[in-house]
Design an enzyme around this catalytic site. Sequence first.
Site, mmCIF file in Angstrom:
data_model
loop_
_atom_site.group_PDB
_atom_site.id
_atom_site.type_symbol
_atom_site.label_atom_id
_atom_site.label_comp_id
_atom_site.label_asym_id
_atom_site.label_seq_id
_atom_site.Cartn_x
_atom_site.Cartn_y
_atom_site.Cartn_z
ATOM 1 N N SER A 251 39.017 48.185 36.823
ATOM 2 C CA SER A 251 37.568 48.080 36.983
ATOM 3 C C SER A 251 37.154 46.619 36.928
ATOM 4 O O SER A 251 37.923 45.762 36.503
ATOM 5 C CB SER A 251 36.877 48.834 35.862
ATOM 6 O OG SER A 251 37.113 48.150 34.648
ATOM 7 N N LYS A 252 35.908 46.363 37.325
ATOM 8 C CA LYS A 252 35.455 44.971 37.286
ATOM 9 C C LYS A 252 35.300 44.484 35.853
ATOM 10 O O LYS A 252 35.314 43.297 35.588
ATOM 11 C CB LYS A 252 34.180 44.782 38.092
ATOM 12 C CG LYS A 252 33.007 45.612 37.687
ATOM 13 C CD LYS A 252 31.849 45.307 38.627
ATOM 14 C CE LYS A 252 30.631 46.122 38.244
ATOM 15 N NZ LYS A 252 29.500 45.871 39.110
ATOM 16 N N ARG A 253 35.164 45.440 34.941
ATOM 17 C CA ARG A 253 35.049 45.052 33.523
ATOM 18 C C ARG A 253 36.423 44.765 32.908
ATOM 19 O O ARG A 253 36.511 44.190 31.838
ATOM 20 C CB ARG A 253 34.375 46.148 32.704
ATOM 21 C CG ARG A 253 33.058 46.612 33.277
ATOM 22 C CD ARG A 253 31.880 45.862 32.687
ATOM 23 N NE ARG A 253 30.680 46.184 33.432
ATOM 24 C CZ ARG A 253 29.943 45.306 34.094
ATOM 25 N NH1 ARG A 253 30.269 44.027 34.098
ATOM 26 N NH2 ARG A 253 28.865 45.671 34.750
ATOM 27 N N ALA A 254 37.485 45.210 33.588
ATOM 28 C CA ALA A 254 38.828 45.034 33.019
ATOM 29 C C ALA A 254 39.120 43.554 32.803
ATOM 30 O O ALA A 254 39.760 43.171 31.831
ATOM 31 C CB ALA A 254 39.874 45.647 33.938
ATOM 32 N N PHE B 258 38.300 39.126 40.384
ATOM 33 C CA PHE B 258 37.554 38.737 41.575
ATOM 34 C C PHE B 258 38.189 37.463 42.128
ATOM 35 O O PHE B 258 38.718 36.660 41.366
ATOM 36 C CB PHE B 258 36.082 38.473 41.232
ATOM 37 C CG PHE B 258 35.346 39.736 40.882
ATOM 38 C CD1 PHE B 258 34.799 40.527 41.871
ATOM 39 C CD2 PHE B 258 35.246 40.156 39.569
ATOM 40 C CE1 PHE B 258 34.143 41.716 41.567
ATOM 41 C CE2 PHE B 258 34.603 41.336 39.242
ATOM 42 C CZ PHE B 258 34.050 42.120 40.251
#
Length: 514
Positions: free
Chosen positions: A264-267, A276
């Site tokens: 996830s982008k929170r990972a 990213f």
Amino acid sequence: MSDVRLRFAPSPTGPLHIGGVRTALYNYLFAKKMGGTFILRIEDTDQGRYVEGAEQYIMDALEWLGLEFDESPVKGGAYGPYRQSERKSLYKQYTDQLIANGKAYYAFDSAEELAEMRSRYEAQGVHSPKYDATTRTSMKNSLTLDEAKVKELVEKGDNVVVRLKLNPDEKVVFHDVVRGEVTFNTSQLDDKVLLKADGMPTYHMANIVDDHLMKISHVVRGEEWLSSTAHHVLLYRALGWEDTMPQFAHLPLILNPTGKGKLSKRAGAKFGFPVFPLSWIGATEEDSFEGFKEFGFNPKATLNFLAFLGWNPGTEQEIFNLDQLVESFSLEQIVKAGARFDIDKAKWYNQQYIIASDEKELLTSVKSQLPENHGYSDAFLTGVVELMKERVVLLPEFTTKGSYFFSPDLEYEEKPIRKKWKEPNIQHVKALFQAVEAMNDWTIEALQDTIKGYITSNELSFGNILPFVRIAVAGTMKGPDIFGMMSILGKEEVSQRLQKGLEIFDEIKNKEAS
Ligand code: GLU
């Protein structure tokens, strides 16, 4: 150019996740391998999710990685425009065609009516009711209302959508290059909205019309789109385009480093690594992310790492430049199982690329890490690059790990000093430092001769003396060749550090005694 045409079709809803970059990469690799065309199409029909700056971010990220498009919103091309919001007028004629052929219908239900339908069917024991062949008979649409009413509601224009009309219990079978034969049944699917109340097409409609008009030959995208593909196949059929339907290849998920769950982008924030390609400043801190670039990853290493997240060449070779990836790539070698995102592997690639990098390129990177008026000569910085090259994993480490080259304010490692700053070492270190300061010829060889010569001629152990030279010069026992370091730091700087070292050693020892 061959007829092979692949598109990367991101929605500008935020920064491009590293999984999206992998999708772009695989599209690029296959297009180039086949001598085909690599296209960027911006899928911006969902106005509610549009994020300012996201399109630019996507283009900047792919440019940093060196994935160049043959056709794009900026570059243009024979099948433009390449932004769906600029193609709005195109889609309506196809929904009109579908309605005329009985393949689609108007629906006028409000959000409340839809919710009411769901609870009504749930109460009858239907599990997650959908708008489909069963439920649509009780709804407000052009299949249930008379012609005059339909005309009136369409003209009024409130809440009018167009839905794809699915036949009940129809098998949908398609071939996926990665997954083989995939089968759905229309009873699992809903009558998807094709044209929304705001007049914009949905993703499904715009995507199929554009893939057709842009003569896309292969659709390579993330696994999350697999279930939509059944609708897409039905849409191709409804539009009479089944013969030219592209081939599908759905890429495996990228998993968290633990191997569980989708990355996830929170990972990134959780595990302390980037997910990213470039940094992104969002509205809040939670929505801001640091990128591979800013972390100090080389774009070529990043691509090499990403290429292996879900594909492998079937050989032992791991280092591939972009041309080699193009040459070796095939859709058949994409794996089905989820690919674990292993940041240590990314770092390993980066280190290999740094070691293999041209020194000039590294010099440019080091300069970009220093303040504008840093005043260091190219010869000095090249010396730093040579000494540090094999020791850094991420580019900023040339100046962070190698901070001892740039500042005399060292952090002194105390343990070896506490242990060994005693006689007769003290008098020898003092005499040795004097001998070094008295040197005229300041080359690596001369430094070695003086220092090693002193130790051997006095029959001392290297382990009792050399640590003091290292710690005085660099503050640490770790680090590159000490004679090389001394040589590039220069006599004046080294002499000052040796003097300061003697004071520090006493201080550390006294601190211990008190
Ligand atoms: N716009 C979709 C996305 O954001 C494209 C999916 C596809 O490639 O069909 O990923």
